[in-house]
Each structure stands twice: as structure tokens, then as C-alpha cells.
Enzyme design. Structure first.
Site, PDB file in Angstrom:
ATOM      1  N   GLU A  31       1.762   1.267  15.635  1.00 29.47           N
ATOM      2  CA  GLU A  31       2.801   1.558  14.632  1.00 29.47           C
ATOM      3  C   GLU A  31       3.565   0.302  14.270  1.00 29.47           C
ATOM      4  O   GLU A  31       3.927  -0.496  15.143  1.00 29.47           O
ATOM      5  CB  GLU A  31       3.751   2.613  15.205  1.00 29.47           C
ATOM      6  CG  GLU A  31       4.258   3.593  14.183  1.00 29.47           C
ATOM      7  CD  GLU A  31       3.146   4.427  13.572  1.00 29.47           C
ATOM      8  OE1 GLU A  31       2.596   4.021  12.526  1.00 29.47           O
ATOM      9  OE2 GLU A  31       2.818   5.489  14.131  1.00 29.47           O
ATOM     10  N   HIS A  32       3.811   0.168  12.964  1.00 25.91           N
ATOM     11  CA  HIS A  32       4.551  -0.986  12.426  1.00 25.91           C
ATOM     12  C   HIS A  32       3.869  -2.298  12.762  1.00 25.91           C
ATOM     13  O   HIS A  32       4.524  -3.303  13.025  1.00 25.91           O
ATOM     14  CB  HIS A  32       6.002  -0.998  12.953  1.00 25.91           C
ATOM     15  CG  HIS A  32       6.907  -0.116  12.140  1.00 25.91           C
ATOM     16  ND1 HIS A  32       7.425  -0.503  10.934  1.00 25.91           N
ATOM     17  CD2 HIS A  32       7.363   1.131  12.360  1.00 25.91           C
ATOM     18  CE1 HIS A  32       8.186   0.476  10.452  1.00 25.91           C
ATOM     19  NE2 HIS A  32       8.159   1.484  11.293  1.00 25.91           N
ATOM     20  N   ASP A  34       0.666  -2.826  10.901  1.00 25.69           N
ATOM     21  CA  ASP A  34      -0.329  -3.058   9.829  1.00 25.69           C
ATOM     22  C   ASP A  34       0.070  -4.263   8.981  1.00 25.69           C
ATOM     23  O   ASP A  34      -0.768  -5.056   8.583  1.00 25.69           O
ATOM     24  CB  ASP A  34      -0.584  -1.805   8.974  1.00 25.69           C
ATOM     25  CG  ASP A  34       0.634  -1.215   8.292  1.00 25.69           C
ATOM     26  OD1 ASP A  34       1.785  -1.579   8.637  1.00 25.69           O
ATOM     27  OD2 ASP A  34       0.441  -0.365   7.397  1.00 25.69           O
ATOM     28  N   SER A  65       2.069  18.895 -12.230  1.00 26.36           N
ATOM     29  CA  SER A  65       1.927  19.170 -10.802  1.00 26.36           C
ATOM     30  C   SER A  65       1.988  20.665 -10.560  1.00 26.36           C
ATOM     31  O   SER A  65       2.853  21.354 -11.113  1.00 26.36           O
ATOM     32  CB  SER A  65       3.073  18.469 -10.048  1.00 26.36           C
ATOM     33  OG  SER A  65       3.337  19.134  -8.836  1.00 26.36           O
ATOM     34  N   SER A 128       2.335  10.434  -0.008  1.00 31.04           N
ATOM     35  CA  SER A 128       2.258   9.520  -1.160  1.00 31.04           C
ATOM     36  C   SER A 128       0.919   8.789  -1.184  1.00 31.04           C
ATOM     37  O   SER A 128       0.307   8.643  -2.247  1.00 31.04           O
ATOM     38  CB  SER A 128       3.430   8.543  -1.180  1.00 31.04           C
ATOM     39  OG  SER A 128       3.638   7.995   0.090  1.00 31.04           O
ATOM     40  N   GLU A 160       1.912   1.067  -4.787  1.00 32.94           N
ATOM     41  CA  GLU A 160       3.114   1.516  -4.063  1.00 32.94           C
ATOM     42  C   GLU A 160       4.113   0.366  -3.886  1.00 32.94           C
ATOM     43  O   GLU A 160       5.315   0.544  -4.056  1.00 32.94           O
ATOM     44  CB  GLU A 160       2.728   2.124  -2.706  1.00 32.94           C
ATOM     45  CG  GLU A 160       3.942   2.703  -2.013  1.00 32.94           C
ATOM     46  CD  GLU A 160       3.673   3.940  -1.167  1.00 32.94           C
ATOM     47  OE1 GLU A 160       2.575   4.520  -1.263  1.00 32.94           O
ATOM     48  OE2 GLU A 160       4.584   4.319  -0.424  1.00 32.94           O
ATOM     49  N   ASP A 172      -1.870   3.459   5.519  1.00 33.95           N
ATOM     50  CA  ASP A 172      -1.932   4.842   5.042  1.00 33.95           C
ATOM     51  C   ASP A 172      -3.005   5.014   3.971  1.00 33.95           C
ATOM     52  O   ASP A 172      -3.789   5.973   3.997  1.00 33.95           O
ATOM     53  CB  ASP A 172      -0.567   5.279   4.492  1.00 33.95           C
ATOM     54  CG  ASP A 172       0.547   5.103   5.509  1.00 33.95           C
ATOM     55  OD1 ASP A 172       0.235   4.966   6.708  1.00 33.95           O
ATOM     56  OD2 ASP A 172       1.727   5.123   5.109  1.00 33.95           O
TER      57      ASP A 172
HETATM   58  C1  GLA Z   1       4.601   3.639   6.904  1.00 34.46           C
HETATM   59  C2  GLA Z   1       3.888   2.588   6.052  1.00 34.46           C
HETATM   60  C3  GLA Z   1       2.659   2.031   6.788  1.00 34.46           C
HETATM   61  C4  GLA Z   1       2.990   1.595   8.196  1.00 34.46           C
HETATM   62  C5  GLA Z   1       3.788   2.673   8.927  1.00 34.46           C
HETATM   63  C6  GLA Z   1       4.265   2.200  10.267  1.00 34.46           C
HETATM   64  O1  GLA Z   1       3.798   4.774   7.050  1.00 34.46           O
HETATM   65  O2  GLA Z   1       3.473   3.154   4.827  1.00 34.46           O
HETATM   66  O3  GLA Z   1       2.099   0.981   6.037  1.00 34.46           O
HETATM   67  O4  GLA Z   1       3.677   0.373   8.189  1.00 34.46           O
HETATM   68  O5  GLA Z   1       4.917   3.093   8.178  1.00 34.46           O
HETATM   69  O6  GLA Z   1       3.188   1.973  11.109  1.00 34.46           O
END
Ligand code: GLA
Length: 387
Positions: A31-32, A34, A65, A128, A160, A172
Site C-alpha cells: 500500500e502506498h 505504487d 448513468s 473510479s 485521473e 488501480d
Molecule cells: C489509491 C491510489 C493508488 C494507490 C493506493 C494506495 O487507491 O489510487 O494509486 O496509491 O491509493 O496504495
């Protein structure tokens, strides 16, 4: 699927030429990191966003939508500039904008676009990215653009980042596009190469519980950008190209050059990168006890060093662990959204109940619970088969 077909006919008085879908995601671990070129280990959930599109004679882009029937949007190619505001149409329009930026105008014309979004909103499950990727895959097919899945990941991330204005990393969109059923995907965020890591917990009578805390803290946007900035600061001071290039040992050797806050942010990143590798080893060995411990360490690091957790996420994680979960942690950007817990399937009812009770006692919103097996990534569904 039939629903979107009929709704398209009703809305646009013509048939769609392409129907495509893309899933949301959870991230097992990583997590955090990428945006620091790390390896991450997400999988796609079964909830998808579906899009149906037909071409128009003029240059108008009309979006509708199924979830927000009164909230359609119309524009044209000349007006396709980054939009301010909160309208959901920014996501599909951002994809058109980013595709046009990369490929030029030659292929494009007016479009009717209908969205059926079934990925829970605001739950940190990447609704998203699912929306962006469904549109990207549909347009790639409709206009025969020849973009690979990694190309589409970079295009949707750019949509995005620049058009919508959210400074997200690449995880994501990549997993929504490249996921495969039955597996988590070890994604190298530097070059977008992937390795399938089987995530088959049912034979062990295990389940991955997803707990949507329904919390959404206002820190979100600034908080995410601030964390990215800390990582970039560490990279600048240490003279490396990304935190990927720093080992835990190097960080401790060089750490005196960083202020305390920057050190703790970098420490999360480099230790999380190590945990991803350990999780892959644990999964290959089917050692789910070890996987659980790594999830716990990840959560502690996100909570204490990266400070992106929140009371609701901590309560969900702590309650799941107190009730016998093998491991639990927050997922996604943090400051709200969802947590995951690796649990014995037989414990699911009592764990859900304990979390719901703890939330009531703490005067938090009622949590929502999901579970999902690793599912397929985005795909085009040929319209011909659907009539
Ligand atoms: C969000 C961002 C991702 C990633 C996560 C944390 O989902 O869209 O790119 O940084 O937070 O891992």
C-alpha cells in the site's frame, strides 16, 4: 447486461456498438508504494462497471448513468478540457481526453455513452478506476486503437491525474485491466510487468472479508498528495530515482539525512516493499498464518509511520483480530474506505457482528461487508451475443 442494452435503447434510441466492463479491486498488500515504483499485490473483485457506447454522426458526446438518471452530461470534442467540479462524467471524459492527447483526433467522433456502475462508491474499492478502464477498453475496441493493457493503464492514470486532478498511482487502473480470476497479481509498478500469484483460500476454509467502514475523511485529497511529496523529498535528498532503489539497511545507514517525518514515510515504503516480497513467498508456500502477520505489520506501518489510517479503520482491524482473524489491514488510499481481514470462514458471522457492534458503540456509521474471490480484469462483451 440485458439491462444496460435496454436502457441504452431507451435513452439513445439506437443500439450500442460495444459493451465492456471493468472491475474494482482490493489490494492484498503493497500500500502506498505504487508511486514509488514498488511491487503491489492486488486482485480484482467481482463487482464491475459496465459501459455501452455507440458512435454519433455529429461531434457531441452524451453521457448517461443508470445509477444517476437525472445527472447526464453532454459536451463535444472542442470542449474537452479538464473540468472542475465533482461530476462523475469527468472520469469517462478524462479517458477520451487522454486517448486523444496520445493518439490525436483522427479516429474520434461523437459518442453516446451509458454507464452501469456496480462497484460500491466511496468504499476505497476503486470505482473510479473501474469506470475509466471500462470506457478505455470499449473505445480501444470500437475505434481499433491497438493499445495494450499497460498502454491503457497509463492512459487512464493520466486521465485521473491530469483531467480529474487526482494524483493517484498506477495500481488501480492496472489491476482493473490486467486482473485474472483465481489470482492476485504481483504488479511491478515500474514497468507494469505482472506475475500471477494463486490466491486460493477456499480449500483452507478461509475467507477475505472486506469491511467498508463508510468513513470518508476530508483529509483524503491533500493527505494523499502530501504522502507522495514526502516520498519525493526523500528521493531528492538521498539522490536516488525512487524509493524502490533503497533497501531497509540503506535507509537506516542514510536516514540521518532525512527529517523525522520524511524518515518515517520512507520507512513505511521500504518496509512495505519487503513485506510484499515476503507475502508472495508465503502465498506460494500456502502459509496463510505468515500472510496474516504481514497484513498486520502493513497496517501498523500505515497507521504509525505513514499515518493514513483513521479510527474507523483501526477499529475494524482491531476487532477482526480480537475475534480471531489471521490478519487484517486497511486497503487503498486510507483516511476511510475499506479494510480487509483474512478469517476462518466459520468465524465470518461472529466477526461481522462484533465489528458492527463496535461501530455502533463508537457512534460510527454502520459498516458494510463484502467478500469476493479474485476475478477477471476488464473485457469487451460483443454486443451481437447479447440481443
Ligand atoms: C489509491 C491510489 C493508488 C494507490 C493506493 C494506495 O487507491 O489510487 O494509486 O496509491 O491509493 O496504495
Amino acid at each position: 447486461m440485458i439491462d444496460i442494452w435496454q436502457e441504452f435503447l431507451r435513452t439513445f434510441h439506437t443500439q450500442p456498438e460495444v459493451v465492456a466492463q471493468a472491475p474494482g479491486r482490493v489490494n492484498l498488500i503493497g500500500e502506498h508504494i505504487d508511486y514509488s515504483d514498488g511491487f503491489v499485490l492486488p486482485f480484482a473483485i467481482h463487482d464491475v462497471t459496465t459501459v455501452a457506447i455507440s458512435r454519433r454522426e455529429d461531434s457531441t458526446i452524451t453521457l448517461a448513468s443508470m445509477q444517476r438518471p437525472k445527472d447526464g452530461f453532454s459536451t463535444n470534442y472542442e470542449m474537452l478540457v479538464p473540468l472542475t467540479g465533482e461530476h462523475w462524467a469527468r472520469y469517462p471524459l478524462g479517458v477520451l481526453w487522454a486517448l486523444r492527447e496520445k493518439l490525436g483526433t483522427r479516429n474520434f467522433q461523437g459518442l453516446n455513452i451509458l454507464i452501469d456502475g456496480k462497484v460500491p462508491l466511496g468504499a476505497g474499492l476503486s470505482s473510479s478506476a473501474a469506470l475509466e478502464c471500462s470506457v478505455a477498453v470499449a473505445l480501444n475496441h470500437l475505434f481499433q486503437l491497438g493499445q495494450s493493457l499497460p498502454d491503457l493503464a497509463r492512459i487512464t492514470q493520466r486521465a485521473e491525474n491530469i483531467y480529474v486532478g487526482v494524483p493517484c498511482g498506477i495500481m488501480d487502473q492496472s489491476i482493473s485491466l490486467m486482473a485474472e480470476a483465481g489470482c492476485a497479481i504481483m504488479l511491478d509498478c515500474r514497468d507494469l510487468s505482472t506475475e500471477k500469484i494463486p490466491f486460493d483460500i477456499a480449500p483452507e476454509h478461509l475467507e477475505l472479508l472486506i469491511i467498508d467502514t463508510q468513513a470518508h475523511h476530508s483529509l483524503v485529497d491533500g493527505g494523499y498528495a502530501e504522502r507522495r511529496a514526502s516520498c519525493e523529498k526523500a528521493v531528492g535528498i538521498l539522490g536516488i530515482s525512487s524509493l524502490r532503489d533503497l533497501s531497509v539497511a540503506n535507509l537506516y545507514e542514510e536516514g540521518h539525512r532525512l527529517d523525522d517525518l520524511t524518515f518515517r514515510r520512507a520507512k513505511h515504503a521500504v518496509t512495505e516493499m519487503k513485506r510484499v516480497m515476503a507475502a508472495v513467498v508465503a502465498l506460494k508456500a500456502r502459509n496463510f498464518t505468515e500472510l496474516g502477520l504481514l497484513l498486520n505489520q502493513s497496517h501498523a506501518s500505515l497507521r504509525d509511520d505513514y499515518t493514513v489510517s483513521c479510527p474507523e479503520l483501526d477499529l475494524a482491524v482491531d476487532t477482526a483480530l480480537a475475534m480471531g482473524a489471521l490478519g487484517a489491514r486497511m486497503v487503498g488510499g486510507g483516511f476511510g474506505g475499506s479494510a480487509i481481514a483474512l478469517i476462518h470462514r466459520a468465524d465470518a458471522p461472529k466477526i461481522r457482528e462484533a465489528i458492527a457492534t463496535a461501530f455502533t458503540e463508537a457512534h460510527f456509521k454502520s459498516p458494510r461487508f463484502f467478500n469476493s474471490l479474485p476475478s477477471d480484469g476488464a473485457k469487451v462483451i460483443e454486443p451481437a451475443g447479447l440481443k
